[in-house]
Design an enzyme around this catalytic site. Sequence first.
Site, mmCIF file in Angstrom:
data_model
loop_
_atom_site.group_PDB
_atom_site.id
_atom_site.type_symbol
_atom_site.label_atom_id
_atom_site.label_comp_id
_atom_site.label_asym_id
_atom_site.label_seq_id
_atom_site.Cartn_x
_atom_site.Cartn_y
_atom_site.Cartn_z
ATOM 1 N N ASN A 9 -50.461 -23.659 8.103
ATOM 2 C CA ASN A 9 -50.324 -23.048 9.621
ATOM 3 C C ASN A 9 -51.215 -23.771 10.407
ATOM 4 O O ASN A 9 -52.415 -23.812 10.340
ATOM 5 C CB ASN A 9 -50.786 -21.502 9.403
ATOM 6 C CG ASN A 9 -50.928 -20.924 10.696
ATOM 7 O OD1 ASN A 9 -50.288 -21.493 11.742
ATOM 8 N ND2 ASN A 9 -51.494 -19.728 10.798
ATOM 9 N N LYS A 11 -51.400 -23.583 13.502
ATOM 10 C CA LYS A 11 -51.903 -22.691 14.496
ATOM 11 C C LYS A 11 -51.666 -23.598 15.834
ATOM 12 O O LYS A 11 -51.112 -24.315 16.072
ATOM 13 C CB LYS A 11 -53.354 -22.086 14.410
ATOM 14 C CG LYS A 11 -53.844 -21.428 13.078
ATOM 15 C CD LYS A 11 -54.989 -20.776 12.963
ATOM 16 C CE LYS A 11 -55.277 -20.394 11.435
ATOM 17 N NZ LYS A 11 -56.140 -19.361 11.484
ATOM 18 N N HIS A 93 -48.840 -12.676 11.515
ATOM 19 C CA HIS A 93 -50.318 -13.391 11.290
ATOM 20 C C HIS A 93 -51.317 -12.427 11.880
ATOM 21 O O HIS A 93 -50.986 -12.054 12.988
ATOM 22 C CB HIS A 93 -50.220 -14.720 11.709
ATOM 23 C CG HIS A 93 -51.327 -15.338 11.171
ATOM 24 N ND1 HIS A 93 -52.714 -15.168 11.889
ATOM 25 C CD2 HIS A 93 -51.527 -16.251 10.363
ATOM 26 C CE1 HIS A 93 -53.618 -15.913 11.247
ATOM 27 N NE2 HIS A 93 -53.108 -16.700 10.306
ATOM 28 N N GLU A 95 -53.659 -13.123 13.588
ATOM 29 C CA GLU A 95 -54.032 -13.459 14.972
ATOM 30 C C GLU A 95 -52.963 -12.853 16.050
ATOM 31 O O GLU A 95 -53.099 -12.753 17.120
ATOM 32 C CB GLU A 95 -54.268 -15.174 14.945
ATOM 33 C CG GLU A 95 -55.335 -15.522 14.111
ATOM 34 C CD GLU A 95 -55.728 -16.714 13.790
ATOM 35 O OE1 GLU A 95 -54.681 -17.664 13.986
ATOM 36 O OE2 GLU A 95 -56.555 -17.000 12.797
ATOM 37 N N GLU A 163 -53.409 -11.987 3.520
ATOM 38 C CA GLU A 163 -54.353 -12.570 4.351
ATOM 39 C C GLU A 163 -55.618 -11.667 4.732
ATOM 40 O O GLU A 163 -55.373 -11.083 5.887
ATOM 41 C CB GLU A 163 -53.865 -13.459 5.284
ATOM 42 C CG GLU A 163 -52.788 -14.670 5.094
ATOM 43 C CD GLU A 163 -52.800 -15.575 6.164
ATOM 44 O OE1 GLU A 163 -52.919 -16.915 5.697
ATOM 45 O OE2 GLU A 163 -52.819 -15.339 7.326
ATOM 46 N N GLY A 169 -60.523 -18.369 8.152
ATOM 47 C CA GLY A 169 -61.294 -19.182 9.045
ATOM 48 C C GLY A 169 -62.928 -18.994 9.216
ATOM 49 O O GLY A 169 -63.478 -19.512 9.611
ATOM 50 N N SER A 209 -59.208 -19.249 3.992
ATOM 51 C CA SER A 209 -60.195 -20.123 3.667
ATOM 52 C C SER A 209 -59.902 -20.817 2.367
ATOM 53 O O SER A 209 -60.808 -21.037 1.404
ATOM 54 C CB SER A 209 -61.501 -19.256 3.686
ATOM 55 O OG SER A 209 -62.101 -19.073 4.684
#
Length: 249
Positions: A9, A11, A93, A95, A163, A169, A209
């Site tokens: 991904n 992003k 996701h 985000e 996730e 991250g 991560s």
Amino acid sequence: MRRKMAAGNWKMNGTAEALGEVDTLLAAHPAPSCDVLICPPATLLHRLSDRLQGSAVRAGGQDCHAAETGAHTGDVSAAMLKDAGATHVILGHSERRSDHGEADDTVRAKAEAAIGADLVAIVCVGETEAQRDAGETLGVISAQLKGSIPDGATGETLVVAYEPVWAIGTGRTPTLDQIAEVHDAIRAELSERFGAETADAVRLLYGGSVKPANAEEIFGVSNVDGALVGGASLKADDFGGIIAALDAS
Ligand code: PEP
């Protein structure tokens, strides 16, 4: 047997020059035994899928709108992703859920649209750190699965990515036991809803991560069928290391 999968991904990272990393990756891993997917920003999707012609690597979107067409400025439909060469799309996701207020019913509508457009829906679920600390992880995941996955999903049309929001991250990962607990619970939840045969066919990815240094131990966890990879998918060497670990698992 479920085929393993490494999904990158990107992003909101990458302009045309980032495609050079893909050339490096393809040269180093011409015939991976796992499925490899790269989800670039929408602006690169067509160029990436052209670049991947003749390779084993596939291209995917990072989101789609639930509607087929219409007055939705800035959005992209599932059919548009398909037209640009996508085979998969990441949906829900964390985000998207936090930046755009996407709730489970929105994710579900998007997944229906994606599957209807002949894309594989990669539906993301995961708890926040506060929810984990409060002992709510399995309840949160269960509710997200119930709300976000459409009826009629199959092992061919659905991939689920676990996730943990606090692991994305951050360089932090759950313990292997924590990953196993959630992945086992996801498999059980899918089995209850769709039956054991369908549940056994759905790939469950871990995301948060993942890097070459921890990939091997994560891929050894029960019910982990691969990874959804953010930061480490941007560099061919790192993503290649994760693909190699998955191939060896
Ligand atoms: C992600 O955003 O899906 C992700 C897993 O990110 P990272 O690998 O950078 O934690």
